[in-house]
Design a protein around this motif. Structure first.
Motif, mmCIF file in Angstrom:
data_model
loop_
_atom_site.group_PDB
_atom_site.id
_atom_site.type_symbol
_atom_site.label_atom_id
_atom_site.label_comp_id
_atom_site.label_asym_id
_atom_site.label_seq_id
_atom_site.Cartn_x
_atom_site.Cartn_y
_atom_site.Cartn_z
ATOM 1 N N TRP A 86 1.147 5.367 10.303
ATOM 2 C CA TRP A 86 -0.138 5.076 9.656
ATOM 3 C C TRP A 86 -1.271 5.829 10.346
ATOM 4 N N LEU A 142 0.819 -1.212 0.000
ATOM 5 C CA LEU A 142 0.000 0.000 0.000
ATOM 6 C C LEU A 142 0.856 1.266 0.000
ATOM 7 N N HIS A 201 -7.633 7.829 1.259
ATOM 8 C CA HIS A 201 -7.542 6.455 1.751
ATOM 9 C C HIS A 201 -7.428 6.387 3.263
ATOM 10 N N ILE A 246 -7.111 1.378 9.502
ATOM 11 C CA ILE A 246 -7.148 -0.082 9.671
ATOM 12 C C ILE A 246 -5.734 -0.656 9.740
ATOM 13 N N ILE A 247 -4.853 -0.193 8.860
ATOM 14 C CA ILE A 247 -3.467 -0.674 8.873
ATOM 15 C C ILE A 247 -2.775 -0.267 10.176
ATOM 16 N N ILE A 305 -8.448 3.170 5.298
ATOM 17 C CA ILE A 305 -7.521 2.046 5.177
ATOM 18 C C ILE A 305 -6.261 2.312 5.992
ATOM 19 N N ASP A 306 -5.823 3.572 6.022
ATOM 20 C CA ASP A 306 -4.677 3.936 6.871
ATOM 21 C C ASP A 306 -4.979 3.636 8.342
#
Length: 164
Positions: free
Chosen positions: A135, A57, A71, A77-78, A74-75
């Motif tokens: 992140w 990613l 995004h 979640i990571i 998603i950041d």
């Protein structure tokens, strides 16, 4: 606009570097213990998968045409995945190594090279924590950027209308 793009690139480069360090050291350990039970190595396999996804990613979102601020979910979640990996590895350091390596945040013996396994574990712990923070910062900045854009778009749409 330029400052946010530059900040995004710096964050993505840091995420990429931290994930590569964790993947390399953790991958070396997984190679050394490849004949043991996969169940026993679950936390290390999880960390390797999170590092691999992070590498992918971060590389994709380094492309200048990819608007990396949209995004942010998603950041987030990571980031949560990295915090879980950090917790699993810290639990391993404390419980399974019986405290032989000392306190997790005592990074006096941290090194990439040599046979000092405690130093390598602390390196993986340090960079997994730093990756989680990067992140998370990326997600927060992305959320603020998207929220600001939506607020500006709303103001433009409603500015010319009559209040009557």
């Amino acid at each position: 606009m330029i400052i946010t793009d530059l900040f995004s690139i710096i964050l993505r480069l840091a995420e990429l570097a931290f994930a590569a360090i964790v993947a390399g050291i953790n991958g070396e350990y997984l190679h050394l213990v490849r004949h043991t039970s996969s169940w026993y190595q679950g936390r290390f396999i999880y960390t390797e998968v999170v590092a691999g996804i992070s590498l992918f990613l971060a590389l994709i979102w380094l492309i200048p045409f990819a608007s990396s601020f949209i995004h942010w979910p998603i950041d987030l979640i990571i980031s949560i995945c990295w915090f879980v990996a950090f917790g699993l590895l810290e639990n391993y350091l404390d419980d399974f190594l019986d405290g032989a390596c000392g306190y997790a945040f005592n990074w006096s013996g941290v090194s990439f090279y040599g046979n000092d396994q405690c130093g390598k574990w602390k390196t993986v712990l340090a960079f997994s924590f730093l990756s989680a923070i990067c992140w998370l910062v990326s997600a927060i900045v992305g959320f603020m950027w998207v929220r600001d854009r939506e607020t500006r778009a709303y103001r433009r749409r409603t500015w010319g209308r009559s209040r009557v």
